[in-house]
Design an enzyme around this catalytic site. Structure first.
Site, PDB file in Angstrom:
ATOM      1  N   THR A  42      52.730  40.404  17.279  1.00 29.02           N
ATOM      2  CA  THR A  42      52.940  40.703  18.693  1.00 29.02           C
ATOM      3  C   THR A  42      54.025  39.830  19.312  1.00 29.02           C
ATOM      4  O   THR A  42      54.276  38.711  18.838  1.00 29.02           O
ATOM      5  CB  THR A  42      51.610  40.482  19.446  1.00 29.02           C
ATOM      6  N   ASP A  43      54.609  40.326  20.392  1.00 27.66           N
ATOM      7  CA  ASP A  43      55.580  39.501  21.128  1.00 27.66           C
ATOM      8  C   ASP A  43      54.887  38.357  21.882  1.00 27.66           C
ATOM      9  O   ASP A  43      55.555  37.432  22.351  1.00 27.66           O
ATOM     10  CB  ASP A  43      56.398  40.360  22.094  1.00 27.66           C
ATOM     11  N   GLU A  44      53.552  38.436  22.008  1.00 28.02           N
ATOM     12  CA  GLU A  44      52.852  37.404  22.788  1.00 28.02           C
ATOM     13  C   GLU A  44      52.937  36.024  22.140  1.00 28.02           C
ATOM     14  O   GLU A  44      52.680  35.015  22.793  1.00 28.02           O
ATOM     15  CB  GLU A  44      51.386  37.799  23.003  1.00 28.02           C
ATOM     16  N   TYR A  85      44.146  34.669  21.836  1.00 31.03           N
ATOM     17  CA  TYR A  85      44.641  35.788  21.025  1.00 31.03           C
ATOM     18  C   TYR A  85      46.020  35.475  20.451  1.00 31.03           C
ATOM     19  O   TYR A  85      46.244  35.560  19.238  1.00 31.03           O
ATOM     20  CB  TYR A  85      44.705  37.076  21.872  1.00 31.03           C
ATOM     21  N   LYS A  93      47.333  34.938  16.557  1.00 29.45           N
ATOM     22  CA  LYS A  93      48.388  35.749  15.919  1.00 29.45           C
ATOM     23  C   LYS A  93      49.537  34.843  15.450  1.00 29.45           C
ATOM     24  O   LYS A  93      50.111  35.056  14.382  1.00 29.45           O
ATOM     25  CB  LYS A  93      48.912  36.821  16.886  1.00 29.45           C
TER      26      LYS A  93
HETATM   27  P1  NAD Z   1      42.807  47.769  17.746  1.00 35.40           P
HETATM   28  O1  NAD Z   1      41.924  46.740  18.348  1.00 35.40           O
HETATM   29  O2  NAD Z   1      42.915  49.112  18.366  1.00 35.40           O
HETATM   30  O3  NAD Z   1      42.409  48.003  16.213  1.00 35.40           O
HETATM   31  C1  NAD Z   1      42.099  46.965  15.342  1.00 35.40           C
HETATM   32  C2  NAD Z   1      41.440  47.565  14.109  1.00 35.40           C
HETATM   33  O4  NAD Z   1      41.156  46.487  13.188  1.00 35.40           O
HETATM   34  C3  NAD Z   1      40.106  48.259  14.401  1.00 35.40           C
HETATM   35  O5  NAD Z   1      40.050  49.497  13.713  1.00 35.40           O
HETATM   36  C4  NAD Z   1      39.064  47.279  13.880  1.00 35.40           C
HETATM   37  O6  NAD Z   1      37.870  47.921  13.458  1.00 35.40           O
HETATM   38  C5  NAD Z   1      39.820  46.639  12.720  1.00 35.40           C
HETATM   39  N1  NAD Z   1      39.307  45.300  12.366  1.00 35.40           N
HETATM   40  C6  NAD Z   1      39.038  44.270  13.207  1.00 35.40           C
HETATM   41  N2  NAD Z   1      38.588  43.203  12.519  1.00 35.40           N
HETATM   42  C7  NAD Z   1      38.604  43.565  11.213  1.00 35.40           C
HETATM   43  C8  NAD Z   1      38.274  42.885  10.009  1.00 35.40           C
HETATM   44  N3  NAD Z   1      37.828  41.624  10.020  1.00 35.40           N
HETATM   45  N4  NAD Z   1      38.407  43.541   8.829  1.00 35.40           N
HETATM   46  C9  NAD Z   1      38.843  44.821   8.805  1.00 35.40           C
HETATM   47  N5  NAD Z   1      39.164  45.522   9.918  1.00 35.40           N
HETATM   48  C10 NAD Z   1      39.054  44.895  11.105  1.00 35.40           C
HETATM   49  O7  NAD Z   1      44.237  47.052  17.641  1.00 35.40           O
HETATM   50  P2  NAD Z   1      45.691  47.690  17.768  1.00 35.40           P
HETATM   51  O8  NAD Z   1      46.076  47.727  19.194  1.00 35.40           O
HETATM   52  O9  NAD Z   1      45.752  48.919  16.944  1.00 35.40           O
HETATM   53  O10 NAD Z   1      46.551  46.526  17.074  1.00 35.40           O
HETATM   54  C11 NAD Z   1      46.820  46.557  15.676  1.00 35.40           C
HETATM   55  C12 NAD Z   1      47.677  45.359  15.329  1.00 35.40           C
HETATM   56  O11 NAD Z   1      48.891  45.384  16.070  1.00 35.40           O
HETATM   57  C13 NAD Z   1      47.021  44.024  15.662  1.00 35.40           C
HETATM   58  O12 NAD Z   1      47.309  43.120  14.623  1.00 35.40           O
HETATM   59  C14 NAD Z   1      47.681  43.580  16.959  1.00 35.40           C
HETATM   60  O13 NAD Z   1      47.718  42.177  17.065  1.00 35.40           O
HETATM   61  C15 NAD Z   1      49.068  44.162  16.781  1.00 35.40           C
HETATM   62  N6  NAD Z   1      49.793  44.495  18.024  1.00 35.40           N
HETATM   63  C16 NAD Z   1      49.196  45.273  18.977  1.00 35.40           C
HETATM   64  C17 NAD Z   1      49.931  45.642  20.101  1.00 35.40           C
HETATM   65  C18 NAD Z   1      49.339  46.530  21.170  1.00 35.40           C
HETATM   66  O14 NAD Z   1      49.995  46.770  22.185  1.00 35.40           O
HETATM   67  N7  NAD Z   1      48.146  47.087  20.996  1.00 35.40           N
HETATM   68  C19 NAD Z   1      51.255  45.210  20.252  1.00 35.40           C
HETATM   69  C20 NAD Z   1      51.811  44.400  19.240  1.00 35.40           C
HETATM   70  C21 NAD Z   1      51.075  44.069  18.122  1.00 35.40           C
HETATM   71  O1  TDX Z   2      42.261  45.914  33.952  1.00 32.94           O
HETATM   72  C1  TDX Z   2      43.368  45.396  33.734  1.00 32.94           C
HETATM   73  N1  TDX Z   2      44.156  45.035  34.798  1.00 32.94           N
HETATM   74  C2  TDX Z   2      45.371  44.440  34.659  1.00 32.94           C
HETATM   75  O2  TDX Z   2      46.048  44.124  35.638  1.00 32.94           O
HETATM   76  C3  TDX Z   2      43.859  45.149  32.409  1.00 32.94           C
HETATM   77  C4  TDX Z   2      43.042  45.506  31.202  1.00 32.94           C
HETATM   78  C5  TDX Z   2      45.085  44.551  32.273  1.00 32.94           C
HETATM   79  N2  TDX Z   2      45.820  44.188  33.359  1.00 32.94           N
HETATM   80  C6  TDX Z   2      47.139  43.570  33.159  1.00 32.94           C
HETATM   81  C7  TDX Z   2      47.174  42.386  32.222  1.00 32.94           C
HETATM   82  C8  TDX Z   2      48.543  42.506  31.578  1.00 32.94           C
HETATM   83  O3  TDX Z   2      49.519  41.905  32.422  1.00 32.94           O
HETATM   84  O4  TDX Z   2      47.950  44.565  32.522  1.00 32.94           O
HETATM   85  C9  TDX Z   2      48.812  44.003  31.535  1.00 32.94           C
HETATM   86  C10 TDX Z   2      48.520  44.638  30.192  1.00 32.94           C
HETATM   87  O5  TDX Z   2      47.224  44.213  29.797  1.00 32.94           O
HETATM   88  P1  TDX Z   2      46.582  44.654  28.388  1.00 32.94           P
HETATM   89  O6  TDX Z   2      46.609  46.147  28.305  1.00 32.94           O
HETATM   90  O7  TDX Z   2      45.286  43.944  28.243  1.00 32.94           O
HETATM   91  O8  TDX Z   2      47.687  44.134  27.354  1.00 32.94           O
HETATM   92  P2  TDX Z   2      48.274  42.678  27.062  1.00 32.94           P
HETATM   93  O9  TDX Z   2      47.385  41.611  27.525  1.00 32.94           O
HETATM   94  O10 TDX Z   2      49.702  42.677  27.568  1.00 32.94           O
HETATM   95  O11 TDX Z   2      48.276  42.707  25.454  1.00 32.94           O
HETATM   96  C11 TDX Z   2      48.645  43.908  24.735  1.00 32.94           C
HETATM   97  O12 TDX Z   2      49.976  43.848  24.296  1.00 32.94           O
HETATM   98  C12 TDX Z   2      50.297  42.958  23.250  1.00 32.94           C
HETATM   99  C13 TDX Z   2      47.721  44.148  23.532  1.00 32.94           C
HETATM  100  O13 TDX Z   2      46.379  44.184  23.973  1.00 32.94           O
HETATM  101  C14 TDX Z   2      47.921  43.107  22.477  1.00 32.94           C
HETATM  102  O14 TDX Z   2      47.127  43.397  21.324  1.00 32.94           O
HETATM  103  C15 TDX Z   2      49.367  43.117  22.064  1.00 32.94           C
HETATM  104  O15 TDX Z   2      49.612  42.119  21.122  1.00 32.94           O
END
Ligand code: NAD
Ligand code: TDX
Length: 355
Positions: free
Chosen positions: A136-138, A161, A165
């Site tokens: 992630t960019d975080e 988190y 990562k």
């Molecule tokens: P998600 O929470 O939707 O899915 C995570 C999946 O991993 C689920 O299916 C869960 O059951 C599985 N999982 C969790 N713990 C596990 C374990 N111990 N063993 C096997 N499986 C396990 O997450 P996502 O949003 O699809 O993110 C996927 C990846 O991308 C993550 O590594 C996250 O850090 C990264 N990422 C997410 C975002 C975003 O915006 N969602 C952005 C950048 C990077």
């Molecule tokens: O109810 C809400 N109200 C609100 O203002 C929620 C859930 C979020 N927010 C704000 C927090 C953040 O500034 O919105 C923005 C986005 O929040 P999230 O959807 O929780 O995402 P973020 O915290 O940015 O993280 C996401 O992007 C990077 C993913 O969950 C991560 O897994 C990924 O790595």
């Protein structure tokens, strides 16, 4: 770059981005090989995300298990002759990490460590193995009003988190450097699209609009995120797997920055049109709530390296991507209901009871 990619182990492939990746490789990217999907099925995983989207000719296998189970991973690598691990599995929600960080350390750090150890054993046995780590960019922390994260940006994680990562990113690089394990890594901005678990901003706001519930904006709503359609992320990973040299990192992002409050107003307009709701009534649901502790102010990715060197482009513009997303939630009330109620667990019990 010719890397064998016929037999993939995808971790976390029942989650939001992992399932988009599996759907993409089978449906759009001309993949003729096999995928083993290893997923623990936490609250965020749903194997139904793949029903109807994967071949039923034996090229797709679902395994219910934990990435931290090194013996299981070693067995899967050997039994399925895995050449490449695409590692999505993680605890992914920042808010949950603030109130309960332990699972994040367990899965994101120790789980990635176990996976690396299993790959190291295979590499030591002379078998070809590559690991792509999805991050992630975080990990880069928070930006001010200008500037972008690029591949050289110093790590500065600020939530449990992002710290977990960052730790996993460092481990992946350490294994490439120390053991010459073949690895690649990507750091992506916020994804949106179908099958997104409704705890994250966009799906939560869509569903609360539809249910007439408050729309909780953290703090002043001026925090900025850079949104990318999930299929564009899946395609970036596929390009990296096919083209990128080992021990390289790639930033992936949409050049699509939105202040949370502006994004919410945009979403409200789309939901009003698509669901036939009164835009003024929806706006009344906006509720400012206590800020997220340690809330990062701004994320923005400079994706020019992956664009220039690997030829990647984000194909979805936000206007159409967000309409598609809202329509998907409107058209899939059953999925929404199952995710909210955890009913898909009974689907699991029925289908995997024998395992
Ligand atoms: P998600 O929470 O939707 O899915 C995570 C999946 O991993 C689920 O299916 C869960 O059951 C599985 N999982 C969790 N713990 C596990 C374990 N111990 N063993 C096997 N499986 C396990 O997450 P996502 O949003 O699809 O993110 C996927 C990846 O991308 C993550 O590594 C996250 O850090 C990264 N990422 C997410 C975002 C975003 O915006 N969602 C952005 C950048 C990077
Ligand atoms: O109810 C809400 N109200 C609100 O203002 C929620 C859930 C979020 N927010 C704000 C927090 C953040 O500034 O919105 C923005 C986005 O929040 P999230 O959807 O929780 O995402 P973020 O915290 O940015 O993280 C996401 O992007 C990077 C993913 O969950 C991560 O897994 C990924 O790595």
């Amino acid at each position: 770059m010719t890397r064998p990619l016929d037999h993939l182990l995808v971790t976390g492939g029942a989650g939001f981005i992992g399932s988009a990746f599996i759907r993409a490789v089978f449906r759009r990217l001309g993949f003729a090989g096999r995928v083993v999907n290893l997923d623990k099925l936490t609250y965020a995983g749903n194997p139904a995300n793949l029903i109807g989207h994967v071949p039923d000719d034996g090229r797709y296998t679902f395994v219910h298990g934990d990435i931290g189970d090194q013996a299981l991973v070693e067995r899967l690598l050997a039994e399925h002759d895995i050449q490449c691990v695409v590692h999505f599995a993680a605890e992914s929600h920042v808010d949950r990490s603030i109130y309960g960080p332990k699972e994040f350390l367990q899965t994101n750090v120790m789980g990635t460590f176990s996976l690396l150890e299993a790959c190291r054993a295979r590499h030591a046995a002379g078998k070809p193995i590559h690991l792509h780590h999805v991050s992630t960019d975080e990990v880069f922390g928070s930006l001010g009003d200008d500037g972008f994260f690029d591949e050289e940006t110093r790590y500065d994680p600020r939530s449990p988190y992002s710290a977990s990562k960052a730790a996993s990113d460092h481990l992946v690089r350490a294994y490439a450097h120390t053991y010459h394990l073949s690895t690649t890594l990507s750091n992506c901005s916020n994804n949106y699209g179908p099958y997104h678990f409704p705890e994250k901003l966009i799906p939560l706001m869509i569903l609360n609009c539809l249910d007439g519930k408050p729309l909780p904006v953290y703090g002043d709503g001026q925090n900025i995120r850079d949104w990318l359609y999930v299929d564009d992320h899946a395609e970036a990973i596929w390009l990296i797997l096919n083209k990128a040299a080992s021990d390289t990192s790639w930033n992936v992002g949409g050049r699509n920055e939105w202040k949370n409050l502006d994004l919410l107003h945009k979403l409200i307009e789309v939901v009003a049109v698509e669901a036939g709701r009164d835009v003024r009534e929806l706006r009344k649901l906006i509720t400012f709530v206590k800020d997220r502790p340690g809330h990062d102010r701004r994320y923005a990715i400079d994706a020019s390296r992956i664009e220039r060197e690997l030829g990647w482009r984000a194909r979805h513009d936000f206007g159409s991507g967000i309409v598609e997303t809202v329509r998907w939630y409107l058209q899939n009330p059953r999925w929404v209901q199952d995710m909210k109620s955890g009913a898909y667990k009974s689907w699991l019990d029925t289908n995997y009871a024998a395992r």
